[in-house]
Design an enzyme around this catalytic site. Structure first.
Site, short mmCIF file in Angstrom:
data_model
loop_
_atom_site.label_atom_id
_atom_site.label_comp_id
_atom_site.label_asym_id
_atom_site.label_seq_id
_atom_site.Cartn_x
_atom_site.Cartn_y
_atom_site.Cartn_z
N ASN A 1 0.42 3.84 8.59
CA ASN A 1 1.02 5.02 9.12
C ASN A 1 2.03 5.51 8.50
O ASN A 1 2.11 6.83 8.28
CB ASN A 1 0.79 5.03 10.72
CG ASN A 1 1.54 4.21 11.26
OD1 ASN A 1 2.09 3.24 10.63
ND2 ASN A 1 1.96 4.21 12.50
N GLU B 1 6.13 -5.44 15.79
CA GLU B 1 6.44 -4.03 16.24
C GLU B 1 5.19 -3.49 16.54
O GLU B 1 4.27 -2.92 15.75
CB GLU B 1 7.13 -3.18 15.17
CG GLU B 1 8.49 -3.46 14.47
CD GLU B 1 9.59 -3.38 15.72
OE1 GLU B 1 9.48 -2.31 16.43
OE2 GLU B 1 10.34 -4.12 15.77
N CYS C 1 3.92 5.40 16.06
CA CYS C 1 3.96 4.52 17.32
C CYS C 1 4.93 5.33 18.24
O CYS C 1 4.89 4.81 19.46
CB CYS C 1 4.40 2.99 16.81
SG CYS C 1 5.83 3.44 15.85
P1 NAP Z 1 -3.60 -3.37 12.47
O1 NAP Z 1 -4.72 -3.02 12.21
O2 NAP Z 1 -2.96 -4.21 13.62
O3 NAP Z 1 -2.94 -3.93 11.39
C1 NAP Z 1 -1.30 -4.19 10.84
C2 NAP Z 1 -1.33 -5.19 9.59
O4 NAP Z 1 -1.78 -6.49 10.19
C3 NAP Z 1 -2.15 -4.56 8.43
O5 NAP Z 1 -1.67 -4.88 7.28
C4 NAP Z 1 -3.58 -5.55 8.82
O6 NAP Z 1 -4.49 -5.74 7.45
C5 NAP Z 1 -2.92 -6.77 9.35
N1 NAP Z 1 -3.68 -7.59 9.96
C6 NAP Z 1 -5.10 -7.41 10.70
N2 NAP Z 1 -5.43 -8.28 11.19
C7 NAP Z 1 -4.83 -9.45 10.88
C8 NAP Z 1 -4.86 -10.59 11.12
N3 NAP Z 1 -5.79 -11.15 11.85
N4 NAP Z 1 -3.87 -11.36 10.53
C9 NAP Z 1 -2.74 -11.03 9.97
N5 NAP Z 1 -2.70 -9.85 9.77
C10 NAP Z 1 -3.75 -8.95 10.07
O7 NAP Z 1 -2.42 -1.83 12.80
P2 NAP Z 1 -2.56 -0.69 11.96
O8 NAP Z 1 -4.09 -0.11 12.48
O9 NAP Z 1 -2.64 -0.99 10.55
O10 NAP Z 1 -1.46 0.26 12.68
C11 NAP Z 1 -1.63 0.91 13.75
C12 NAP Z 1 -0.90 0.38 15.06
O11 NAP Z 1 0.46 0.04 14.50
C13 NAP Z 1 -0.89 1.20 16.19
O12 NAP Z 1 -0.91 0.48 17.28
C14 NAP Z 1 0.79 1.51 15.98
O13 NAP Z 1 1.21 2.02 17.39
C15 NAP Z 1 1.47 0.27 15.37
N6 NAP Z 1 2.67 0.78 14.89
C16 NAP Z 1 3.96 0.22 15.56
C17 NAP Z 1 5.04 0.76 15.14
C18 NAP Z 1 6.17 0.30 15.62
O14 NAP Z 1 7.48 0.19 15.17
N7 NAP Z 1 6.15 -0.43 16.74
C19 NAP Z 1 5.03 1.43 13.81
C20 NAP Z 1 3.84 1.75 13.14
C21 NAP Z 1 2.70 1.70 13.77
P3 NAP Z 1 -5.83 -4.81 7.41
O15 NAP Z 1 -5.47 -3.25 7.10
O16 NAP Z 1 -6.32 -5.75 6.06
O17 NAP Z 1 -6.54 -5.32 8.63
#
Ligand code: NAP
Length: 490
Positions: free
Chosen positions: A147, A245, A279
């Site tokens: 994002n 995060e 987020c």
């Molecule tokens: P995501 O699906 O959880 O993916 C995050 C990262 O983790 C990606 O690089 C993903 O790779 C990787 N990943 C997925 N499965 C994994 C596993 N089993 N082991 C290790 N790594 C793995 O999240 P997203 O859809 O990219 O992002 C959206 C989420 O991020 C939302 O929930 C949002 O609230 C949160 N967010 C939080 C913050 C904060 O500061 N708190 C900031 C921004 C976003 P792949 O893409 O290859 O699956």
């Protein structure tokens, strides 16, 4: 694109590639390598081999490379902006803003080169001291989301590298090209081979393997709570330190004395920034009952003026992928079935021409959402916002806290009592009072409950990347007296 392993740009060892779609058009933007376990092993070995020489350098020397990377990014910033538009679907103003954030964060962390200090503590007896040093953890695994694909990458790379760690970056499969572009600038700036490695591939295929790898010392991940929980389980095998995060569900409270124009400006920003895929996005709107109707009318009126479509000229771009569009449709279907009234939006946006195949969804506002509904309990991550009237400060605080997430929250009021009570009682890592976000580099971005662990930004964020170790020294020159050992045997 290629991965960076041990200073070389390489394809996946299997030769396999994954398709990346442009979210604005639905067309293929390019292909990226599907990294394998062998690629992971090679990158971790490279990070291990380069750790000694990298951590032996001073922070001042390492900071010079960061400043250079920053300058190289600044010099070609339009390329990065265009990538954010094509790969993520960001609108132009937001792409520019994110690049400003990228530059600001590298600068901010590099400035810590002379500011990370340890302590010298007195021992229990005279002529004894304890030296407390801050040292790098070792190999850091950085897992980034799509994002804010530029800002999230540098928010992890800059502090990890400055403090002498070596890094494996595994970016989101929705935004691998932005990560590659940034890594190239770090390489051009002089990062030695093996210190920074870029491995791409599906988290569902190689994620568990990297996280559980015995040589990983710290995992810093921004993403969903479900993935964060999985990472915690995997990391039990190496006891890696975790910086997680995760999700958010920000309450946005509008009190009857609020400055309405500023509130609306912030609300439009907080809901529709990045199409709600943030987020810190407003996800629950609590409005004082006396102004509920008039505020909602104005909110709907302004929302209807937002232009959806071509990200280079619109206010609202596409969602990241087909799955996100489907999810937005399901949230609104669910709302309709529960009898919740849709005041505006509620469906896929009808865009013609070049952008017809894009994942656009109409900005959507829902009326009188019950506290226990899916809309108020689950992270939506789209341009959809439900509202509910509240009648007392206590009710607003109680409802705000009724969430498994605890990242950002917003409060608009002129009442100082409410402001200070909210700062104390709203159990969220960030309370934005009468102003929008996002978080500053010098703020500590952190959350309560299922939003995760530790945080990023500020001196507290940089210190997540260093471990405090202790050296005990006796410089008395006297015979040692050890209480539990007889002296007469020596
Ligand atoms: P995501 O699906 O959880 O993916 C995050 C990262 O983790 C990606 O690089 C993903 O790779 C990787 N990943 C997925 N499965 C994994 C596993 N089993 N082991 C290790 N790594 C793995 O999240 P997203 O859809 O990219 O992002 C959206 C989420 O991020 C939302 O929930 C949002 O609230 C949160 N967010 C939080 C913050 C904060 O500061 N708190 C900031 C921004 C976003 P792949 O893409 O290859 O699956």
């Amino acid at each position: 694109m290629k991965m960076l392993i041990n200073g070389e740009w390489v394809s996946s060892q299997s030769g396999e590639e994954i398709k990346k779609i442009n979210p604005s058009t639905g067309e293929v933007l390019g292909m990226f390598p599907a990294g394998t376990k062998e690629d992971v092993d090679r990158s971790i070995d490279a990070a291990e081999d380069s750790f000694n020489s990298w951590s032996d350098m001073t922070s001042v020397e390492r900071a010079k490379i960061l400043y250079k990377a920053r300058d190289l990014i600044a010099a070609k910033r339009e390329e990065l902006e265009n990538l954010l538009i094509s790969e993520n679907g960001k609108i132009l103003r937001e792409a520019r803003d994110e690049v400003n954030g990228v530059l600001d964060q590298i600068q901010y962390y590099a400035e810590f080169a002379r500011k990370i200090t340890g302590d010298v503590v007195e021992g229990d007896t005279s002529r004894r001291k304890i030296f407390q040093y801050k040292v790098p953890y070792g190999i850091v695994l950085a897992l980034t989301p799509w994002n804010f694909p530029g800002a999230m990458v540098v928010r992890k790379l800059a502090p990890a590298l400055l403090t002498g760690n070596t890094v494996i970056l595994k970016p989101s499969s929705d935004t691998p090209f932005t990560a590659e572009w940034i890594v190239k600038k770090f390489v051009e700036a002089g990062i030695p081979k093996g210190v920074l490695n870029l491995v791409t591939g599906k988290g569902s295929e190689i994620g568990d393997y990297i996280v559980a790898h015995k040589k990983i010392a710290l995992v810093t991940m921004t993403g969903s709570t479900a993935t964060g929980q999985r990472i915690m389980k995997q990391a039990s095998s190496n006891m890696a330190k975790l910086v997680l995060e995760l999700g958010g569900k920000a309450p946005f409270i509008v009190w009857k004395d609020a400055d309405i124009k500023n509130t609306l400006k912030t609300l439009i920003w907080a809901k529709f920034l990045n199409v709600g895929q943030s987020c810190i996005a407003a996800e629950r709107l609590y409005i004082h009952e006396e102004i509920y109707e008039s505020f909602m009318n104005k909110f709907v009126e302004i929302t209807k003026k937002l232009k959806v479509g071509d990200p280079t000229i619109s206010d609202v771009g596409p969602l990241i992928n087909a799955g996100a569009l489907k999810s937005a449709e399901m949230f609104t279907e669910d709302a309709k079935e529960s009898g919740i009234k849709i005041l505006t939006g509620g469906k896929k946006a009808d865009i013609s021409g070049k952008f017809k195949g894009g994942y656009f969804f109409e900005p959507t506002i829902l009326d009188n959402v019950p506290q226990n509904s899916k809309l108020f309990q689950e992270e939506i991550f789209g341009p959809i916002l439900g509202a509910a009237p509240v009648s007392s400060i206590e009710e607003a605080i109680e409802k705000s806290n009724d969430s498994i997430y605890g990242l950002a929250s917003y409060l608009f009021t002129k009442d100082p009592n409410f402001i200070f009570l909210a700062a104390e009682k709203i159990r969220f890592g960030e309370v934005y009072v009468n102003m929008p976000g996002p978080e500053s580099s010098q703020g500590y971005h952190t959350g309560f409950r299922m939003t995760g662990q530790a945080g990023e930004g500020s001196k507290y964020g940089i210190e997540e990347y260093v471990k405090l170790k202790n050296m005990y020294v006796d410089y008395s020159g006297k015979d040692l007296k050890i209480n539990t050992i007889r002296d007469d045997i020596f």
